[in-house]
Write a protein that holds these residues in place. Structure first.
Motif, PDB file in Angstrom:
ATOM      1  N   CYS A 193       9.781  -3.693 -15.561  1.00 32.95           N
ATOM      2  CA  CYS A 193       8.584  -3.347 -14.838  1.00 32.95           C
ATOM      3  C   CYS A 193       8.284  -4.321 -13.801  1.00 32.95           C
ATOM      4  O   CYS A 193       7.668  -3.949 -12.815  1.00 32.95           O
ATOM      5  CB  CYS A 193       7.385  -2.734 -15.807  1.00 32.95           C
TER       6      CYS A 193
ATOM      7  N   GLU B  91       9.730  -4.399 -10.532  1.00 35.34           N
ATOM      8  CA  GLU B  91       9.246  -3.119  -9.887  1.00 35.34           C
ATOM      9  C   GLU B  91       8.194  -3.513  -9.186  1.00 35.34           C
ATOM     10  O   GLU B  91       7.582  -3.049  -8.075  1.00 35.34           O
ATOM     11  CB  GLU B  91       9.034  -2.047 -10.642  1.00 35.34           C
ATOM     12  N   TRP B  92       7.233  -4.865  -9.661  1.00 38.69           N
ATOM     13  CA  TRP B  92       6.071  -5.363  -8.762  1.00 38.69           C
ATOM     14  C   TRP B  92       6.449  -6.640  -8.429  1.00 38.69           C
ATOM     15  O   TRP B  92       5.903  -7.753  -8.725  1.00 38.69           O
ATOM     16  CB  TRP B  92       5.196  -5.456  -9.931  1.00 38.69           C
TER      17      TRP B  92
ATOM     18  N   MET C 186       5.355  -1.730  -2.724  1.00 35.56           N
ATOM     19  CA  MET C 186       5.482  -0.396  -2.592  1.00 35.56           C
ATOM     20  C   MET C 186       4.875   0.249  -3.619  1.00 35.56           C
ATOM     21  O   MET C 186       5.339   0.099  -4.751  1.00 35.56           O
ATOM     22  CB  MET C 186       7.060  -0.063  -2.382  1.00 35.56           C
ATOM     23  N   TYR C 187       3.964   1.420  -3.447  1.00 32.33           N
ATOM     24  CA  TYR C 187       3.572   2.292  -4.429  1.00 32.33           C
ATOM     25  C   TYR C 187       4.434   3.032  -5.323  1.00 32.33           C
ATOM     26  O   TYR C 187       5.369   3.629  -4.602  1.00 32.33           O
ATOM     27  CB  TYR C 187       2.298   3.036  -3.804  1.00 32.33           C
ATOM     28  N   SER C 188       4.566   3.108  -6.334  1.00 30.73           N
ATOM     29  CA  SER C 188       5.379   3.699  -7.459  1.00 30.73           C
ATOM     30  C   SER C 188       4.783   4.126  -8.526  1.00 30.73           C
ATOM     31  O   SER C 188       3.734   3.695  -8.722  1.00 30.73           O
ATOM     32  CB  SER C 188       6.795   2.854  -7.503  1.00 30.73           C
ATOM     33  N   PRO C 189       5.359   4.976  -9.661  1.00 23.84           N
ATOM     34  CA  PRO C 189       4.761   5.253 -10.718  1.00 23.84           C
ATOM     35  C   PRO C 189       4.490   4.076 -11.553  1.00 23.84           C
ATOM     36  O   PRO C 189       3.415   4.082 -12.164  1.00 23.84           O
ATOM     37  CB  PRO C 189       5.891   5.909 -11.557  1.00 23.84           C
TER      38      PRO C 189
ATOM     39  N   SER D  70       1.340   2.312  -9.937  1.00 24.39           N
ATOM     40  CA  SER D  70       0.373   3.006 -10.352  1.00 24.39           C
ATOM     41  C   SER D  70      -0.231   2.662 -11.632  1.00 24.39           C
ATOM     42  O   SER D  70      -1.467   2.678 -11.938  1.00 24.39           O
ATOM     43  CB  SER D  70       0.518   4.548 -10.239  1.00 24.39           C
TER      44      SER D  70
ATOM     45  N   THR E 239      -3.261   4.615   0.873  1.00 29.46           N
ATOM     46  CA  THR E 239      -2.507   5.820   0.586  1.00 29.46           C
ATOM     47  C   THR E 239      -2.667   6.617   2.074  1.00 29.46           C
ATOM     48  O   THR E 239      -1.630   6.692   2.745  1.00 29.46           O
ATOM     49  CB  THR E 239      -3.057   6.829  -0.464  1.00 29.46           C
TER      50      THR E 239
ATOM     51  N   CYS F  40      -1.023  -2.859  -2.828  1.00 28.54           N
ATOM     52  CA  CYS F  40       0.119  -1.768  -2.631  1.00 28.54           C
ATOM     53  C   CYS F  40      -0.118  -0.676  -1.560  1.00 28.54           C
ATOM     54  O   CYS F  40      -1.049  -0.862  -1.060  1.00 28.54           O
ATOM     55  CB  CYS F  40       0.090  -0.722  -4.033  1.00 28.54           C
TER      56      CYS F  40
ATOM     57  N   ALA G 253       1.399   2.959  -0.094  1.00 32.14           N
ATOM     58  CA  ALA G 253       2.100   4.094  -0.305  1.00 32.14           C
ATOM     59  C   ALA G 253       2.983   4.577   0.998  1.00 32.14           C
ATOM     60  O   ALA G 253       2.520   4.350   2.101  1.00 32.14           O
ATOM     61  CB  ALA G 253       1.306   5.572  -0.713  1.00 32.14           C
TER      62      ALA G 253
END
Length: 211
Positions: free
Chosen positions: A30, A33-34, A53-56, A59, A179, A205, A207
């Motif tokens: 994880c 991913e950040w 980049m915004y991702s699950p 979030s 967003t 972040c 989106a």
């Protein structure tokens, strides 16, 4: 004390707040991913610079910081914004950071105004002035389920400059995620109406694509 902590770990083991795997507050997968990069987006007349980049997973990290107040998650958000500030070429400007405020109900629930708190820590670490100049002047609804048009309508007229606030210099709006840009562009509009210079915005972040 050590045995007590070990006993607590047996009963309530630490889990990654990104994927819920037992082990660390955020696991290596994880954390990858950040990994802050650099993204630049223009919405109306506002340049928005972002790090992740915004991702699950992103979030969940944002929620862990915003709603649960986890220090490790706070640090990830702070590191992303600091990374962007370091590469966005603001060196020739007299910048001042202006955080996007939380609503009164969110402040009561969380015990803090999330982005104001985050921005204050960034300002102290980097030696950049921070001006908590904005406030919400009317109630807004949760934007998570709204499309771009509804978000824009929801935020229209929602911000005001605090009494006595007049931040000088080249203002950088700070927020956690962009967003649609509705929140940031409305905040910039209010500041510019007062004759203030909004240079850009920085978010942890972004989106993609913007909705």
């Amino acid at each position: 004390m050590q045995r007590f902590e070990e006993f607590c770990q047996l009963l309530f083991p630490t889990r990654c707040f990104g994927c819920n795997v037992i082990g660390l507050p955020i696991c290596a997968k994880c954390r990858r991913e950040w990994h802050p990069h650099y993204y630049s987006t223009q919405i109306a007349k506002l340049q928005i610079h972002s790090g992740v980049m915004y991702s699950p997973i992103a979030s969940k990290i944002i929620l862990a910081a915003k709603e649960n107040g986890l220090a490790v998650a706070d640090r990830l958000v702070i590191d992303s914004i600091i990374h962007v500030l370091s590469v966005a070429r603001f060196d020739d400007h007299n910048i001042r950071l202006v955080p996007i405020p939380s609503s009164p109900s969110a402040r009561r629930r969380r015990g803090r105004s999330f982005i104001v708190d985050i921005t204050s820590k960034i300002g102290r670490q980097l030696g950049i002035p921070v001006s908590d100049s904005l406030e919400l002047c009317r109630k807004v609804v949760d934007q998570s389920g709204l499309d771009a048009a509804a978000r824009s309508e929801n935020m229209q007229g929602a911000f005001a400059l605090k009494r006595g606030a007049f931040p000088r210099g080249d203002l950088i709006l700070i927020d956690d995620v962009v967003t649609t840009g509705a929140t940031l562009t409305e905040a910039a509009r209010v500041l510019r109406l007062q004759g203030l210079h909004v240079l850009a915005s920085v978010t942890a972040c972004v989106a993609q694509p913007l909705r």
